[in-house]
Design a protein around this motif. Structure first.
Motif: not given
Length: 347
Positions: A216-220, A223, A226, A230, A245, A303, A306
């Motif tokens: 989640k922190g790496s936006q990978s 969905g 999501s 949390k 976040q 990066s 991911k």
């Protein structure tokens, strides 16, 4: 001088390892290094604190039962704490009893009561030492086992809280957070056979949760997860809750009983000493600057994957100069030389 460094020990194992690291820090680096231990067990904290005055201690429990905590924390009771009346009589100050949710429950209570002042003080002290410290990234290392209840229940809340505090209160968004996690097999020789499955279950659940929040922190994170992945934190002096976040860790070191050659150490104490040596070497030892530089340069690799390559191993070795043996050899050689060349004269 190395970057300002904060060691945070969670639970009994993490606290003992951090205490060992604190004993290894040379005098010239002490003003640039902070130590915090966080535990629910009221019996372990005073023992470490009494012999290590430089360590800040946070007790995340009071002499209240789980049921009493839940009466005061309806958010936990209604949204995430497991429903089990068997837990309601458990007293938090005796430890989490290998139940991770109890540890988080105690931490939330301390947050609501603004009881993390010792943690804040340790961070603040690192930025008061020298104005130059403001130009260096703070290195935070959180140490815990994944086998018990207190540490494994706090590895996410504490990391995310520190990241949030540094960003919002200290205006220090450029920091590096490492996790150093002791895996269950290291404890197999000191616990009954029937409890090993509890340790394995805690470690598995902790790593699954950790991995989800790293994604989640790496936006990978896919969905579909999501909304469910949390972690909400209580607002100080307020009945509300908020979600942080932040990425909990940049790197996660997994410390197991066997090395690459399937060899083990002889005791739990040796593993604790080895863990402390690894942490000292990579954070405060002579090679620390090189390690920090290497970490800073792998951002492209992270990066490219991911953020899925944040798990690492660690080890340390020591070159021991045999001073006593060298002195003995020189003395024997000197005696042999003198006897060989002067023996007949004295005779």
């Amino acid at each position: 001088m190395n970057s300002p460094t904060l060691f945070v020990g969670l639970g009994g194992t993490g606290s003992r390892i951090v205490a060992k690291v604190s004993e290894m820090i040379p005098e010239e680096q002490r003003m640039n290094t902070g130590f915090v231990i966080i535990d629910t067990d009221v019996n372990d904290l005073p023992e470490i604190k009494s012999s290590h005055s430089q360590i800040h201690a946070v007790q995340t429990s009071a002499r209240m039962t789980v049921g009493q905590y839940l009466d005061h924390n309806k958010h936990a009771r209604d949204s995430w704490f497991p429903i089990s009346k068997f837990l309601h009589g458990k007293v938090l100050s005796e430890g989490a009893g290998q139940i991770r949710a109890i540890s988080r429950l105690g931490f939330e209570s301390v947050m609501k009561q603004d009881g993390l002042s010792e943690l804040h003080k340790a961070i603040d002290e690192l930025y008061k030492v020298d104005a130059a410290a403001q130009d260096q990234s703070l290195r935070v290392t959180i140490v815990s086992s994944l086998a018990g209840g207190t540490g494994s229940g706090l590895i996410l809340p504490v990391a995310m809280y520190i990241r949030h505090y540094l960003t919002t209160k200290m205006q220090q968004s450029a920091n590096v957070c490492r996790g150093f996690f002791v895996l269950p097999e290291i404890f197999y020789d000191v616990i009954p056979e029937g409890q090993k499955n509890h340790l394995r279950a805690n470690a598995y659940a902790s790593l699954r949760e950790l991995d989800a929040f790293l994604m989640k922190g790496s936006q990978s994170l896919p969905g579909e997860y999501s909304d469910s992945v949390k972690l909400e934190f209580p607002k100080t002096g307020d009945d509300g809750y908020e979600e942080y976040q932040v990425l909990p860790y940049d790197y996660c070191f997994l410390f197991d009983a066997q090395n690459a050659d399937n060899k083990k150490l002889n005791s739990l104490e040796q593993y604790m000493d080895h863990a402390a040596q690894i942490l000292f070497s990579m954070s405060c030892g002579p090679v620390a600057k090189r390690i920090n530089s290497s970490e800073d340069n792998v951002i492209r690799t992270i990066s490219a994957h991911k953020g899925r390559n944040r798990y690492v191993g660690g080890g340390a070795s020591r070159l021991v100069y045999p001073y006593e043996d060298i002195c003995s050899l020189i003395g024997l050689e000197w005696a042999s030389s003198n006897i060989s060349s002067q023996w007949l004269e004295y005779d």
